[in-house]
Scaffold this motif. Structure first.
Motif, PDB file in Angstrom:
ATOM      1  N   GLU A  32       0.827  -1.026   0.132  1.00 14.59           N
ATOM      2  CA  GLU A  32      -0.146  -0.054   0.064  1.00 14.59           C
ATOM      3  C   GLU A  32       0.818   1.265   0.216  1.00 14.59           C
ATOM      4  O   GLU A  32       1.630   1.675   1.051  1.00 14.59           O
ATOM      5  N   ASP A  33       0.854   2.167  -1.047  1.00 14.93           N
ATOM      6  CA  ASP A  33       1.489   3.239  -1.150  1.00 14.93           C
ATOM      7  C   ASP A  33       1.054   4.135   0.148  1.00 14.93           C
ATOM      8  O   ASP A  33       0.132   4.536   0.320  1.00 14.93           O
ATOM      9  N   VAL A  34       2.087   4.600   0.743  1.00 14.31           N
ATOM     10  CA  VAL A  34       1.936   5.458   2.124  1.00 14.31           C
ATOM     11  C   VAL A  34       2.433   6.826   1.776  1.00 14.31           C
ATOM     12  O   VAL A  34       2.621   7.718   2.979  1.00 14.31           O
ATOM     13  N   THR A  35       2.760   7.224   0.564  1.00 16.01           N
ATOM     14  CA  THR A  35       3.179   8.444   0.383  1.00 16.01           C
ATOM     15  C   THR A  35       2.064   9.516   0.859  1.00 16.01           C
ATOM     16  O   THR A  35       0.961   9.579   0.318  1.00 16.01           O
ATOM     17  N   GLY A  36       2.328  10.700   1.498  1.00 15.47           N
ATOM     18  CA  GLY A  36       1.321  11.529   1.948  1.00 15.47           C
ATOM     19  C   GLY A  36       0.723  11.184   3.317  1.00 15.47           C
ATOM     20  O   GLY A  36       0.090  11.918   3.930  1.00 15.47           O
ATOM     21  N   TYR A  37       0.841   9.739   3.847  1.00 18.77           N
ATOM     22  CA  TYR A  37       0.343   9.249   5.115  1.00 18.77           C
ATOM     23  C   TYR A  37       0.965  10.190   6.187  1.00 18.77           C
ATOM     24  O   TYR A  37       2.223  10.241   6.051  1.00 18.77           O
TER      25      TYR A  37
END
Length: 274
Positions: free
Chosen positions: A105-110
């Motif tokens: 799961e892309d967590v960019t910006g999380y």
């Protein structure tokens, strides 16, 4: 209100309005909570369930995960040092790695809480962590385990026979770890201890009293808890310890809460320098 036939206050109107909005849009409860707490002092804040659980783990000293420190730098979650004996140690993950995905799961910006909640899980289960390092992408699969955080590291500086003690937090493991370290110093005839509280955000009050007790005479007042109901007020005194030390306390802008309490007590009694 001015032209309404019956008696009603502005507070009653606001309460009815808020209840209506939250009934129709329960997802706004967190925003209302955080907004309301802005009217309180700067040390009061609203935690949602996820944030509270994460904060509780910080001071409990025990959690399930892979055992690596993380921090948030503007927009990325970045890895710090792995905890000794944890799954992250010798896993291939390195200090400075930027976390880009968890279990695909892309967590960019999380935010930090969201990313750490994805990494944590049930002991014995696996999690894959994808990181970016010097422009290259790497993925590591680790098995989660129960991590016990030892907040204390210490050594004797042989050249001057001075103790150095780094305390990362005041968690549930602090008292036992501090006793071990202080006995180690005392048995080696150490008289002065450098107490490093830099970046220590605090934790349990009882742990702070225990730490302060090694620098303050037995029975001296260390802190008072004050409540709106004065009958609940409680005084905390320095505990009897086998050894007492002169303190050199290191602090910075991230030394907060219990760290400030310990530093202030040592300064007030003149048993150390800050």
């Amino acid at each position: 209100i001015k032209n309404y036939r019956y008696d009603i206050t502005r507070e009653e109107l606001m309460e009815a309005a808020v209840m209506k909005v939250l009934t129709d849009h329960p997802e706004l409860l967190e925003d209302f909570g955080k907004g309301a707490f802005e009217a309180l002092d700067e040390n009061s804040m609203f935690y949602n369930a996820e944030e509270y659980e994460s904060r509780f783990e910080d001071v409990s000293g025990v959690y399930v995960g892979i055992g690596i420190n993380v921090y948030f730098d503007e927009e990325y979650v970045i890895l710090g040092e792995a905890i000794e004996g944890s799954p992250a140690e010798n896993s291939g993950l390195q200090v400075g790695d930027i976390v880009t995905a968890v279990d695909g799961e892309d967590v960019t910006g999380y935010g930090l809480d969201k990313v750490t909640s994805l990494i944590k899980g049930e002991p014995g289960t696996s999690v894959s962590v994808t990181v970016k390092r010097k422009g290259e992408i790497y993925t590591y699969t680790l098995k989660r385990a129960t991590i016990k955080i030892n907040p204390v590291t210490y050594e004797v500086i042989e050249s001057c026979n001075v103790g150095y003690l780094k305390l990362s937090s005041f968690n549930s493991n602090t008292a036992d770890s501090i006793e071990t370290a202080m006995n180690y110093f005392g048995e080696r005839n150490v008289k002065t201890v450098i107490l490093d509280l830099r970046n220590n955000l605090g934790g349990y009050l009882d742990a702070a009293i225990t730490v302060a007790s090694y620098f303050i005479p037995d029975g001296k007042l260390v802190a008072t808890e004050e409540y709106k109901n004065e009958k609940k007020n409680k005084k905390h005194y320095a505990e009897k310890t086998k050894y007492k030390f002169n303190g050199v306390v290191l602090i910075n802008e991230y030394s907060a809460s219990a760290s400030e309490l310990v530093s202030g007590a040592i300064k007030d009694y003149g048993t150390g320098v800050i």
